[in-house]
Write a protein that holds these residues in place. Structure first.
Motif, mmCIF file in Angstrom:
data_model
loop_
_atom_site.group_PDB
_atom_site.id
_atom_site.type_symbol
_atom_site.label_atom_id
_atom_site.label_comp_id
_atom_site.label_asym_id
_atom_site.label_seq_id
_atom_site.Cartn_x
_atom_site.Cartn_y
_atom_site.Cartn_z
ATOM 1 N N LEU A 1 1.075 -1.212 0.140
ATOM 2 C CA LEU A 1 -0.127 0.136 0.009
ATOM 3 C C LEU A 1 0.727 0.914 0.108
ATOM 4 C CD1 LEU A 1 -2.650 -0.738 2.813
ATOM 5 C CD2 LEU A 1 -2.970 -1.344 0.257
ATOM 6 N N GLN A 2 -0.092 2.556 -1.081
ATOM 7 C CA GLN A 2 1.629 2.926 -0.646
ATOM 8 C C GLN A 2 0.136 4.416 -0.972
ATOM 9 O OE1 GLN A 2 4.982 3.623 -1.623
ATOM 10 N NE2 GLN A 2 4.676 5.703 -1.116
ATOM 11 N N ALA A 3 0.913 5.702 0.425
ATOM 12 C CA ALA A 3 -0.672 6.311 0.569
ATOM 13 C C ALA A 3 0.528 7.411 0.314
ATOM 14 C CB ALA A 3 -0.823 6.510 2.673
ATOM 15 N N SER A 4 -0.006 8.328 -0.146
ATOM 16 C CA SER A 4 0.066 9.738 -0.280
ATOM 17 C C SER A 4 -0.960 10.585 -0.747
ATOM 18 C CB SER A 4 0.638 10.193 -1.949
ATOM 19 O OG SER A 4 -0.757 9.958 -2.807
ATOM 20 N N GLY A 5 -1.357 12.521 -0.506
ATOM 21 C CA GLY A 5 -1.700 13.556 -0.305
ATOM 22 C C GLY A 5 -1.646 14.099 0.569
ATOM 23 N N GLY A 6 -1.041 13.981 2.063
ATOM 24 C CA GLY A 6 -0.731 14.663 2.989
ATOM 25 C C GLY A 6 -0.241 15.809 2.536
ATOM 26 N N GLY A 7 -0.213 16.641 3.702
ATOM 27 C CA GLY A 7 0.120 18.292 3.651
ATOM 28 C C GLY A 7 -0.078 19.377 4.582
ATOM 29 N N LEU A 8 0.081 20.264 4.662
ATOM 30 C CA LEU A 8 -0.654 21.888 5.637
ATOM 31 C C LEU A 8 -1.835 22.221 4.812
ATOM 32 C CD1 LEU A 8 -0.488 23.629 8.183
ATOM 33 C CD2 LEU A 8 1.380 24.483 6.514
ATOM 34 N N VAL A 9 -2.873 22.686 5.965
ATOM 35 C CA VAL A 9 -3.741 23.798 5.656
ATOM 36 C C VAL A 9 -4.270 24.105 7.252
ATOM 37 C CG1 VAL A 9 -5.662 21.151 6.160
ATOM 38 C CG2 VAL A 9 -6.592 23.083 4.447
ATOM 39 N N GLN A 10 -5.266 25.171 7.081
ATOM 40 C CA GLN A 10 -5.711 25.646 7.309
ATOM 41 C C GLN A 10 -6.582 25.084 7.823
ATOM 42 O OE1 GLN A 10 -5.911 30.060 6.017
ATOM 43 N NE2 GLN A 10 -4.508 30.132 6.704
ATOM 44 N N ALA A 11 -6.935 25.727 9.050
ATOM 45 C CA ALA A 11 -8.390 25.236 9.669
ATOM 46 C C ALA A 11 -9.849 25.588 8.453
ATOM 47 C CB ALA A 11 -9.214 25.132 10.886
ATOM 48 N N ALA B 1 -3.282 0.438 -4.133
ATOM 49 C CA ALA B 1 -3.048 -1.136 -3.189
ATOM 50 C C ALA B 1 -2.156 -1.865 -4.845
ATOM 51 C CB ALA B 1 -3.827 -1.482 -3.575
ATOM 52 N N SER B 2 -1.264 -2.644 -5.217
ATOM 53 C CA SER B 2 -0.671 -3.463 -5.627
ATOM 54 C C SER B 2 -0.164 -4.623 -5.417
ATOM 55 C CB SER B 2 0.590 -2.999 -5.387
ATOM 56 O OG SER B 2 1.636 -2.473 -4.888
ATOM 57 N N GLY B 3 0.331 -5.881 -5.830
ATOM 58 C CA GLY B 3 0.337 -6.654 -6.081
ATOM 59 C C GLY B 3 -0.973 -7.374 -6.095
ATOM 60 N N ARG B 4 -1.086 -8.413 -4.761
ATOM 61 C CA ARG B 4 -2.112 -9.524 -5.210
ATOM 62 C C ARG B 4 -3.231 -8.909 -4.219
ATOM 63 N NH1 ARG B 4 -2.413 -15.569 -1.886
ATOM 64 N NH2 ARG B 4 -4.195 -15.742 -3.343
ATOM 65 N N ARG C 1 -13.607 4.118 -3.860
ATOM 66 C CA ARG C 1 -12.507 3.737 -4.020
ATOM 67 C C ARG C 1 -12.263 3.135 -5.875
ATOM 68 N NH1 ARG C 1 -16.616 1.093 -5.012
ATOM 69 N NH2 ARG C 1 -17.554 -1.301 -5.000
ATOM 70 N N ASP C 2 -11.528 3.554 -6.494
ATOM 71 C CA ASP C 2 -11.499 2.995 -7.995
ATOM 72 C C ASP C 2 -10.971 1.602 -8.146
ATOM 73 O OD1 ASP C 2 -10.536 2.824 -10.687
ATOM 74 O OD2 ASP C 2 -10.211 5.115 -10.469
ATOM 75 N N LYS C 3 -11.429 0.384 -8.730
ATOM 76 C CA LYS C 3 -11.392 -0.616 -8.511
ATOM 77 C C LYS C 3 -10.342 -1.258 -8.776
ATOM 78 C CE LYS C 3 -15.271 -3.697 -7.360
ATOM 79 N NZ LYS C 3 -15.998 -4.505 -7.687
ATOM 80 N N ALA C 4 -10.733 -0.169 -9.979
ATOM 81 C CA ALA C 4 -9.266 -0.187 -12.240
ATOM 82 C C ALA C 4 -8.486 0.055 -11.281
ATOM 83 C CB ALA C 4 -10.552 0.691 -13.245
ATOM 84 N N GLU C 5 -8.100 1.426 -10.604
ATOM 85 C CA GLU C 5 -6.985 1.582 -10.176
ATOM 86 C C GLU C 5 -6.825 0.808 -8.679
ATOM 87 O OE1 GLU C 5 -4.701 3.492 -11.870
ATOM 88 O OE2 GLU C 5 -6.483 3.821 -13.453
ATOM 89 N N ASN C 6 -7.744 -0.006 -7.971
ATOM 90 C CA ASN C 6 -6.630 -0.606 -7.090
ATOM 91 C C ASN C 6 -6.551 0.950 -5.944
ATOM 92 O OD1 ASN C 6 -7.028 -2.757 -7.492
ATOM 93 N ND2 ASN C 6 -5.088 -3.237 -8.936
ATOM 94 N N THR C 7 -6.564 2.066 -6.598
ATOM 95 C CA THR C 7 -6.883 2.997 -5.600
ATOM 96 C C THR C 7 -7.685 3.543 -4.033
ATOM 97 O OG1 THR C 7 -5.294 4.066 -7.036
ATOM 98 C CG2 THR C 7 -6.564 5.473 -5.316
ATOM 99 N N VAL C 8 -7.883 3.653 -3.226
ATOM 100 C CA VAL C 8 -8.172 4.329 -2.424
ATOM 101 C C VAL C 8 -7.879 5.760 -2.394
ATOM 102 C CG1 VAL C 8 -9.336 4.273 0.421
ATOM 103 C CG2 VAL C 8 -9.257 2.488 -1.347
ATOM 104 N N TYR C 9 -9.740 6.920 -1.779
ATOM 105 C CA TYR C 9 -8.962 7.975 -1.733
ATOM 106 C C TYR C 9 -10.086 8.826 -0.094
ATOM 107 C CZ TYR C 9 -8.329 8.307 -6.829
ATOM 108 O OH TYR C 9 -7.277 7.820 -8.043
ATOM 109 N N LEU C 10 -9.638 9.179 0.166
ATOM 110 C CA LEU C 10 -10.372 9.951 1.874
ATOM 111 C C LEU C 10 -10.095 11.606 1.662
ATOM 112 C CD1 LEU C 10 -11.704 9.631 4.341
ATOM 113 C CD2 LEU C 10 -9.096 10.029 5.513
#
Length: 118
Positions: free
Chosen positions: A3-13, A23-26, A71-80
């Motif tokens: 699992l490879q997460a990305s997208g964090g950062g600094l944001v104002q309230a 996700a990759s692999g099995r 989620r994007d099943k084709a890309e095996n990716t989850v978004y928050l």
């Protein structure tokens, strides 16, 4: 499964951020994917998860109405998608995955830091 997460950062309230977890692999063995977070000095807590097949979603009370998991099943990716962020949302966010026929979180990605300034 990796699992490879990305997208964090600094944001104002009151601002927004979107996290991604690829996700990759099995990936055919995945039953659900979710997000947890750990704030400084606190224990890790559940945020949200989504079942891979049906797309059913579950949220912690603290984020209901503000966070959306998808989620994007084709890309095996989850978004928050995180909206109306609060300083108390500041934490390291980890994505995780469950194997089929299990409710345990077997796979974990590296964390991504979200900092919400007041």
């Amino acid at each position: 499964v990796q699992l490879q997460a990305s997208g964090g950062g600094l944001v104002q309230a009151g601002g927004s951020l979107r996290l991604s977890c690829a996700a990759s692999g099995r990936t055919s063995s995945i039953n659900a994917m979710g997000w947890f977070r750990q704030a400084p000095g606190k224990e890790r807590e559940f945020v949200t998860h989504i079942t891979w097949s049906a797309g059913s979603t579950f949220y912690a009370d603290s984020v209901k109405g503000r966070f959306t998991i998808s989620r994007d099943k084709a890309e095996n990716t989850v978004y928050l998608q995180m909206d109306s962020l609060k300083p108390e949302d500041t934490a390291v966010y980890h994505c995780a995955a469950q194997r089929r026929f299990s409710t345990q979180w077997h796979y974990w990605g590296q964390g991504t830091l979200v900092t919400v300034s007041s």
